[in-house]
Each structure stands twice: as C-alpha cells, then as structure tokens.
Design an enzyme around this catalytic site. Structure first.
Site, short mmCIF file in Angstrom:
data_model
loop_
_atom_site.label_atom_id
_atom_site.label_comp_id
_atom_site.label_asym_id
_atom_site.label_seq_id
_atom_site.Cartn_x
_atom_site.Cartn_y
_atom_site.Cartn_z
N ARG A 140 0.81 -1.21 0.00
CA ARG A 140 0.00 0.00 0.00
C ARG A 140 0.85 1.27 0.00
NH1 ARG A 140 -5.53 -1.97 0.77
NH2 ARG A 140 -6.79 -0.24 1.44
N ARG B 236 -21.83 0.19 -1.66
CA ARG B 236 -21.34 -1.20 -1.55
C ARG B 236 -22.00 -1.92 -0.36
NH1 ARG B 236 -15.09 -2.10 -1.71
NH2 ARG B 236 -15.10 -0.45 -0.13
N ARG C 129 -19.88 -2.05 5.13
CA ARG C 129 -18.63 -1.93 5.88
C ARG C 129 -18.64 -0.65 6.71
NH1 ARG C 129 -13.78 -3.02 1.64
NH2 ARG C 129 -12.82 -1.42 2.94
N ARG D 206 -9.59 7.70 2.86
CA ARG D 206 -9.02 6.52 2.16
C ARG D 206 -8.57 6.90 0.75
NH1 ARG D 206 -13.92 2.81 2.92
NH2 ARG D 206 -12.89 1.41 1.46
P1 ADP Z 1 -12.53 -2.52 -4.26
O1 ADP Z 1 -12.28 -3.95 -3.83
O2 ADP Z 1 -11.58 -2.06 -5.32
O3 ADP Z 1 -12.61 -1.56 -3.10
P2 ADP Z 1 -15.19 -3.51 -4.97
O4 ADP Z 1 -14.91 -4.66 -5.86
O5 ADP Z 1 -15.64 -3.81 -3.58
O6 ADP Z 1 -13.94 -2.47 -4.96
O7 ADP Z 1 -16.27 -2.59 -5.71
C1 ADP Z 1 -16.77 -1.40 -5.10
C2 ADP Z 1 -18.27 -1.28 -5.38
O8 ADP Z 1 -18.46 -1.02 -6.78
C3 ADP Z 1 -19.06 -2.54 -5.05
O9 ADP Z 1 -20.32 -2.17 -4.52
C4 ADP Z 1 -19.20 -3.24 -6.41
O10 ADP Z 1 -20.39 -4.02 -6.49
C5 ADP Z 1 -19.24 -2.06 -7.38
N1 ADP Z 1 -18.59 -2.37 -8.67
C6 ADP Z 1 -17.49 -3.15 -8.89
N2 ADP Z 1 -17.18 -3.18 -10.21
C7 ADP Z 1 -18.09 -2.40 -10.84
C8 ADP Z 1 -18.30 -2.02 -12.21
N3 ADP Z 1 -17.50 -2.46 -13.20
N4 ADP Z 1 -19.35 -1.21 -12.50
C9 ADP Z 1 -20.16 -0.73 -11.50
N5 ADP Z 1 -20.01 -1.05 -10.20
C10 ADP Z 1 -19.01 -1.88 -9.86
P1 AMP Z 2 -9.52 -2.60 1.70
O1 AMP Z 2 -10.35 -3.78 2.05
O2 AMP Z 2 -8.37 -2.94 0.79
O3 AMP Z 2 -10.34 -1.43 1.22
O4 AMP Z 2 -8.80 -2.13 3.06
C1 AMP Z 2 -9.58 -1.67 4.17
C2 AMP Z 2 -8.65 -1.06 5.20
O5 AMP Z 2 -7.75 -2.08 5.73
C3 AMP Z 2 -7.71 0.06 4.72
O6 AMP Z 2 -8.36 1.33 4.68
C4 AMP Z 2 -6.59 -0.01 5.76
O7 AMP Z 2 -7.00 0.60 6.98
C5 AMP Z 2 -6.48 -1.52 6.02
N1 AMP Z 2 -5.47 -2.15 5.15
C6 AMP Z 2 -5.71 -3.05 4.14
N2 AMP Z 2 -4.57 -3.42 3.54
C7 AMP Z 2 -3.58 -2.72 4.16
C8 AMP Z 2 -2.17 -2.63 3.99
N3 AMP Z 2 -1.53 -3.33 3.03
N4 AMP Z 2 -1.48 -1.81 4.82
C9 AMP Z 2 -2.08 -1.11 5.77
N5 AMP Z 2 -3.40 -1.12 5.98
C10 AMP Z 2 -4.16 -1.91 5.19
#
Ligand code: ADP
Ligand code: AMP
Length: 213
Positions: free
Chosen positions: A89, A128, A161, A172
């Site tokens: 990260r 989400r 979440r 973030r």
């Molecule tokens: P990340 O893991 O990168 O944080 P997610 O996969 O959880 O992102 O996706 C974030 C939100 O956007 C979720 O609610 C998901 O259902 C939606 N999403 C993911 N891909 C797409 C897409 N191609 N078009 C529209 N919405 C999407």
């Molecule tokens: P994510 O599920 O990737 O959106 O991560 C959710 C949260 O977990 C982030 O905002 C950070 O607080 C923590 N986190 C996830 N991966 C890392 C990482 N590699 N280093 C530090 N914090 C992390």
C-alpha cells in the site's frame, strides 16, 4: 499460474474482479482488508490493533500487515499462483514485499491496475454491501442481489462496511493518492492497465486475455 497483484483505488472493483479471477483460475485471493476484517470480527490480537486504523481509513502499521502477508504467502496453496489484493500500500511496504519475495523464492508476474475516475468511486463505495459470511460484494444500484439485502450465494443478510461512510472514504482516497498510487510507477514493468469503468464481465474478459490460460 501467475503470481499477481491487483491494484487500484478503493471502490475500483478489485474485490469484484478478484472473485471472478480466483473462481476461473483456482488460485487463492489474498486480501489484506478481508484478513483484517476477519481478525476484527474474531477479536484476535491483530484485529484489536487494526480496528482503529481501519475505522479512520488509515493504514494499519507495517509490523502487523507485513507479518500476515508473509505467513499467508508461505502457505503451500500459493505455490501455483495467487492474487494479492490491498498489499503493498506504500513504498515502504513494496520494498519489504520485495525482500519477502526473495526470501520465499517467489517471482511476481503481473500487476493489474484498475482505473476509475475519482468522482465515481465515492458512489461505488457508499453503495457497496458485502456478505459477512461468504465475502461476496454487491452494490445497491450497479450490482444488486436477486433479493434486496440478501446474499445470492449463501442467503446471509448483507451489511455495509463500517469504513464505507463519506468521511472515512475521503481519507481513504487521499491515502491512496498520496501513498499507494506512486507504486504504479514502482511496478511499471509488470503493470497492465485496466479501464474499470465498464461492465463487470467486460472488464473480466479483458483481464482474462492478459492472464492467459
Ligand atoms: P474494491 O475492492 O476495489 O474496493 P469492490 O470490488 O468492492 O472495490 O467494488 C466497489 C463497489 O463497486 C461494489 O459495490 C461493487 O459491487 C461495485 N462495482 C465493482 N465493479 C463495478 C463495475 N464495473 N461497475 C459498476 N459497479 C461496480
Ligand atoms: P480494503 O479492504 O483494501 O479497502 O482495506 C480496508 C482497510 O484495511 C484500509 O483502509 C486499511 O486501513 C487496512 N489495510 C488493508 N490493507 C492494508 C495494507 N496493506 N497496509 C495497511 N493497511 C491496510
């Protein structure tokens, strides 16, 4: 099978594509965010430390994060490929990761970088919903479950979440822009850029072409 990172800002669709990639290729999805959320709900020592950082949208300290990744990558199921999501990260983690790969004798093959314009990310994150049981991701508008609020896969009640709220999301996205985005240059020789502002399956087809069989 390939050893890969999936990168991109919060809400870009990393988890959504990861679900498809791991099912298609049969490799483990290693998401540091998912590991932390599981640790928090199981009230482990790691979870107790990580919670306040995650709730504020800040990075969990490296001492905790690097350890859990190393332990997970040492597992034999990673021998034939893996998809690492959410790590590294920042530059410091990338350097520690590079040492870890040398030590474990692992060669990284590919970095998938999903791009989505920042103004679209907030909507994606606020809408989400996730399944607390099987981890599947939904969106209240773009990726609805068949029955509102219920996971298609396992029937559990979907949740939001705790860090998917407007204030935390802004932090973030700032943390991503300042600390994580520079890694795309760090990995430039391995990066494949993916336009994440398309239909989920269209994006997945694009990704399949670069991963291969
Ligand atoms: P990340 O893991 O990168 O944080 P997610 O996969 O959880 O992102 O996706 C974030 C939100 O956007 C979720 O609610 C998901 O259902 C939606 N999403 C993911 N891909 C797409 C897409 N191609 N078009 C529209 N919405 C999407
Ligand atoms: P994510 O599920 O990737 O959106 O991560 C959710 C949260 O977990 C982030 O905002 C950070 O607080 C923590 N986190 C996830 N991966 C890392 C990482 N590699 N280093 C530090 N914090 C992390």
């Amino acid at each position: 099978m390939k050893k890969m990172l999936i990168m991109g800002p919060p809400g870009a669709g990393k988890g959504t594509q990861a679900e498809k990639i791991i099912e298609y290729y049969g490799i483990p999805h290693i998401s540091t965010g998912d590991m932390f959320r599981a640790a928090i709900s199981n009230k482990t020592e790691v979870g107790l430390i990580a919670k306040k950082y995650i709730d504020a949208g800040n990075l969990v300290p490296d001492e905790v994060t690097v350890g859990i990744v190393k332990e997970r990558l040492s597992n034999p199921d990673c021998k034939n490929g893996f998809l690492l999501d959410g790590f590294p990260r920042d530059l410091k983690q990338a350097e520690m990761f590079s040492d870890m790969l040398k030590e474990l004798d692992i060669k990284l093959d590919l970095v998938l970088n999903i791009h989505v314009d920042s103004e679209k990310l907030i909507n994606r994150i606020i809408g989400r919903r996730i399944c607390p049981n099987c981890g599947r991701t939904y969106h209240i508008t773009y990726n609805k479950p068949l029955k509102e609020g219920i996971c298609d896969e396992c029937g559990s009640t979907l949740i939001q979440r705790k860090d998917d709220n407007v204030e935390t999301v802004k932090n973030r996205l700032d943390v991503y822009a300042q600390k994580t985005e520079p890694l795309i240059n760090y990995y430039k020789d391995l990066v494949y850029n993916v336009d994440g502002d398309r239909d989920v399956d269209v994006i997945f087809n694009d990704i399949k072409k670069v991963i291969g069989d």
